[in-house]
Design an enzyme around this catalytic site. Structure first.
Site, PDB file in Angstrom:
ATOM      1  N   ALA A  31       0.846  -1.198   0.000  1.00  0.00           N
ATOM      2  CA  ALA A  31       0.000   0.000   0.000  1.00  0.00           C
ATOM      3  C   ALA A  31       0.880   1.247   0.000  1.00  0.00           C
ATOM      4  CB  ALA A  31      -0.892  -0.012   1.230  1.00  0.00           C
ATOM      5  N   CYS A 114      -3.146  -8.525   6.520  1.00  0.00           N
ATOM      6  CA  CYS A 114      -2.968  -7.205   7.127  1.00  0.00           C
ATOM      7  C   CYS A 114      -2.970  -7.291   8.665  1.00  0.00           C
ATOM      8  CB  CYS A 114      -4.066  -6.267   6.658  1.00  0.00           C
ATOM      9  SG  CYS A 114      -3.862  -4.637   7.367  1.00  0.00           S
ATOM     10  N   LYS A 156      -3.255 -14.358  -0.195  1.00  0.00           N
ATOM     11  CA  LYS A 156      -1.987 -14.071   0.500  1.00  0.00           C
ATOM     12  C   LYS A 156      -2.310 -13.960   1.979  1.00  0.00           C
ATOM     13  CE  LYS A 156       1.799 -10.710   0.428  1.00  0.00           C
ATOM     14  NZ  LYS A 156       1.478  -9.791   1.524  1.00  0.00           N
ATOM     15  N   HIS A 186       3.170 -15.122   3.765  1.00  0.00           N
ATOM     16  CA  HIS A 186       4.154 -14.276   4.446  1.00  0.00           C
ATOM     17  C   HIS A 186       4.385 -14.969   5.780  1.00  0.00           C
ATOM     18  CE1 HIS A 186       5.229 -10.251   6.611  1.00  0.00           C
ATOM     19  NE2 HIS A 186       6.250 -11.072   6.503  1.00  0.00           N
ATOM     20  N   ARG A 242       9.807  -5.612   0.782  1.00  0.00           N
ATOM     21  CA  ARG A 242      10.683  -4.518   1.208  1.00  0.00           C
ATOM     22  C   ARG A 242      12.048  -4.506   0.532  1.00  0.00           C
ATOM     23  NH1 ARG A 242      10.384  -6.126   7.220  1.00  0.00           N
ATOM     24  NH2 ARG A 242      10.360  -8.120   6.117  1.00  0.00           N
TER      25      ARG A 242
END
Ligand SMILES: Cc1cc2nc3c(=O)[nH]c(=O)nc-3n(C[C@H](O)[C@H](O)[C@H](O)COP(=O)(O)O)c2cc1C
Length: 384
Positions: A31, A114, A156, A186, A242
């Protein structure tokens, strides 16, 4: 010899429904980052899937103008990958149907990762797979809505809420049963947020448990890490977040690594400055407004300059840049011959926060099979 990438790796392309993706690399949805400008910058470096910023199903269904603008892909994006966030099976299915009928994307991913407290507190994001029936309904209805258009639907997720409340294997099996094209993990719990290290053993466990393709995510800082992850876990593809912040050229290294070539882009500061300028110009073009585009670019500056010798005054001036002319003037003052800071290679970058207890709705953990749609769990923007 460069770090780790030494031998040819016989990895197949990633299969997503009728699509084959090479190399099996995915730019993680982020985001505020993976907008059309950043995706273009990354796509120019190598192949793969480049996922857009997360879009909420509610905003899409309500056709909020800002949301419709966010899902506009570039004319040269051949494989348009859209991530949706939803908590309500019907709203999610309506959003997916809209995307399918309007031909807005070629791939849809659902976000169940999230960890933001204001979302988990209402039962959304990484809290949701715990409610396995609700999770299953959302995924199944989304798969069914995407199917007539031949759009592969993926999910995800994280490992679970915390180490005592892991959901990833069960959720992976439920999603597989519902007909997803792939599952991405993740490998952190929601409690970990972005702290500690990703648990690649969990990725290997998921890969063993599922027949559909599994994508591994977490802590790929260099192309060699991607190869190590594939070797360690047997995954069908990798998701990179990242590691590419301020380093879109990482996708070139990733393509080379999956083809067994040794490549590590080490641009000089002058070359980085040229990419920064291009990024800012693309953002201005995408947002249609110079001031807004430059303001949005500011968050990228420290990532691009990480480890390079840049004085405090120049860094501060760059962090407040208001126009492209000002940006280019400041970038011209950088020491263009400065070599890439090798000591920053392999190092974490971007968001690295502390773990935190996961806020959940009252009674959430006690009732796994309650499939009531949580109230107020929609959100305007995200994190995963
Ligand atoms: C700034 C930022 C925004 C993110 N936004 C999203 C998002 O919208 N959807 C999502 O699924 N994950 C999101 N994530 C999580 C990433 O997709 C990825 O799962 C995570 O960063 C771990 O991968 P990495 O170690 O390669 O960074 C976000 C991460 C960051 C750092």
């Amino acid at each position: 010899m460069l770090d780790g990438v030494t031998s040819a790796l016989t990895t197949a392309p990633l299969t997503l429904g009728k699509h084959e993706v090479w190399p099996p690399v995915v730019l993680a949805p982020m985001a505020g980052i993976t907008n059309v400008a950043f995706r273009k910058l990354c796509r120019e470096q190598g192949g793969g899937v480049y996922v857009c910023e997360m879009i909420t199903t509610r905003a899409l269904v309500e056709q909020i103008p800002k949301t419709l603008k966010m899902i506009a892909f570039g004319p040269d994006e051949e494989f348009r990958s859209l991530q949706l966030y939803g908590v309500d099976p019907d709203v999610t299915a309506r959003a997916v149907r809209m995307v399918a009928e309007e031909g807005w994307a070629d791939h849809i991913d659902l976000n169940f990762g999230c960890p933001v407290p204001k979302v988990t507190r209402r039962g959304g994001g990484s809290a949701l797979p715990w409610r396995r029936k609700l999770f299953g309904r959302i995924v199944k209805q989304a798969v069914e809505a995407a199917a007539p258009a031949g759009i592969p639907l993926t999910i995800k997720m994280r490992k679970g809420i915390d180490e005592d409340h892991l959901t990833y294997v069960e959720a992976g099996l439920i999603a597989q049963e519902a007909g997803v094209a792939a599952v991405a993990l993740h490998a952190r719990t929601a409690e970990q947020r972005y702290s500690g290290t990703a648990d690649w053993d969990a990725i290997a466990t998921l890969k063993q448990a599922l027949d559909v393709p599994v994508l591994g995510n977490g802590d790929i800082w260099e192309a060699s890490d991607a190869i190590r992850m594939v070797e360690h876990t047997g995954v069908d593809g990798v998701v990179v977040g990242r590691g590419c912040l301020g380093r879109p050229w990482l996708f070139k290294d990733l393509q080379a690594a999956f083809e067994g070539r040794v490549s590590q882009e080490l641009p000089t500061l002058g070359e980085v400055a040229a990419i920064m300028s291009r990024h800012a110009h693309l953002l201005v073009q995408a947002l249609g407004d110079e001031r807004h585009g430059c303001a949005d670019f500011r968050k990228h500056i420290a990532w691009y300059l990480k480890g390079f010798p840049v004085g405090g005054d120049l860094r501060r001036a760059l962090a407040m840049v208001k126009s492209l002319a000002e940006l280019d003037g400041l970038l011209a003052q950088l020491e263009h011959d400065a070599p890439f800071p090798r000591e920053s290679l392999g190092q974490p970058r971007g968001r690295i926060n502390a773990p935190g207890k996961v806020s959940l709705p009252y009674g959430w953990l006690e009732s796994r099979d309650d499939d009531t749609v949580p109230e107020g769990a929609e959100m305007e923007n995200s994190g995963g």
